[in-house]
Design a protein around this motif. Structure first.
Motif, mmCIF file in Angstrom:
data_model
loop_
_atom_site.group_PDB
_atom_site.id
_atom_site.type_symbol
_atom_site.label_atom_id
_atom_site.label_comp_id
_atom_site.label_asym_id
_atom_site.label_seq_id
_atom_site.Cartn_x
_atom_site.Cartn_y
_atom_site.Cartn_z
ATOM 1 N N ILE A 19 -8.295 10.490 -4.150
ATOM 2 C CA ILE A 19 -8.544 9.193 -3.787
ATOM 3 C C ILE A 19 -9.746 8.817 -3.001
ATOM 4 O O ILE A 19 -10.577 7.810 -3.179
ATOM 5 N N TYR A 52 -7.079 5.062 -11.692
ATOM 6 C CA TYR A 52 -6.907 4.029 -10.719
ATOM 7 C C TYR A 52 -7.224 2.427 -11.335
ATOM 8 O O TYR A 52 -6.552 1.676 -10.680
ATOM 9 N N GLU A 57 -3.855 3.630 -6.598
ATOM 10 C CA GLU A 57 -3.755 4.697 -6.008
ATOM 11 C C GLU A 57 -2.621 5.890 -6.273
ATOM 12 O O GLU A 57 -2.742 7.146 -6.571
#
Length: 269
Positions: A19, A52, A57
């Motif tokens: 992330i 993504y 996420e």
């Protein structure tokens, strides 16, 4: 940023790295520099960016393991990676490269289990050899358009188009590399691959294209998957060039060109 050893990280820590890395790229950092700083193979950042784009996420989080227990244990999978570093002919399979059929056959011979076509696909993805999502170009407009042009060029030259990748196979326990996979996939999902040790990778790579051409028995055109994805993130989905994420390897490239290997001409175009 200090380089992180990914082999010592838990799944939760790896999620945070994925992330954070994607956010850094979206903020304007170079994908190549970001992935180098966290100690992962360069192909990972483009896979994370793709996930993504498709799922936000959530696409970067570790997936829970569901369903009935697998027929093959982690020990079996590690053994399978070693098996696949041998040639199919060593198992009585008259093929120069591994494909889905020979992969299924060697599993059933080696471990005395039956495996379905769906099971084959799951194992290929679990081992990190091939995942259909890696070759799904629909989520990115510039990438989809680029692939359409490449397909047209291959059709004009009467060559079989393969998207190729050269990536590490890693151990799930400590994320350490156990082999190198050379993989070639057509737009329709026809798969050919070989595994090799890191020391053998260059030698095996030189033999891969020749073996692929002999297997297909037609001229082939190879397109580097990593490079293709790299250009898709240098050029934004709205068509504007995202100069903030350019890397040295693409600064001087034509945005509508890519590295082709035409086996019929045995030269890079």
């Amino acid at each position: 940023m200090t380089k992180i050893d990914g082999r010592k990280l838990s799944h939760e820590e790896l999620e945070k790295i994925r992330i954070a890395a994607v956010k850094r790229v979206l903020a304007g950092e170079s994908p190549e520099l970001v992935i180098k700083s966290v100690g992962f193979h360069r192909s990972c950042i483009y896979d994370w960016l793709s996930q993504y784009q498709k799922h936000g996420e959530e696409g970067l989080k570790a997936k829970p393991i569901t369903g009935r227990p697998p027929k093959l244990t982690e020990e079996h999978l590690n053994q399978l990676v070693s098996v696949l570093q041998k040639k199919p002919t060593e198992f009585g399979i008259e093929k120069a490269l591994w494909d889905r059929e020979s992969f299924k056959l060697v599993i059933e011979q080696t471990f005395q289990v039956k495996i379905s076509k769906t099971g084959v696909s799951r194992l290929l993805a679990k081992l990190g050899i091939y995942s259909k999502e890696d070759y799904d170009f629909s989520a990115n407009d510039s990438l989809r358009e680029r692939v359409a042009v490449i397909k047209m060029e291959a059709k004009k030259s009467r060559e079989v188009l393969y998207f190729i990748s050269n990536h590490p196979i890693t151990n799930d326990i400590d994320n350490s590399p156990t082999a190198i996979c050379l993989c070639a996939v057509t737009a329709k999902g026809d798969l050919r691959f070989i595994l090799a040790t890191q020391e053998q990778a260059e030698l095996v790579g030189n033999q891969f294209t020749e073996s692929l051409t002999l297997t297909v028995q037609k001229p082939v055109k190879l397109v580097e998957l990593d490079e293709l994805k790299q250009f898709s993130y240098v050029t934004g989905t709205d068509g504007a060039t995202a100069t903030d994420v350019n890397t040295d390897s693409v600064n001087n490239q034509d945005p509508m060109s890519t590295s082709f290997y035409s086996a019929s001409h045995t030269q890079y175009l």
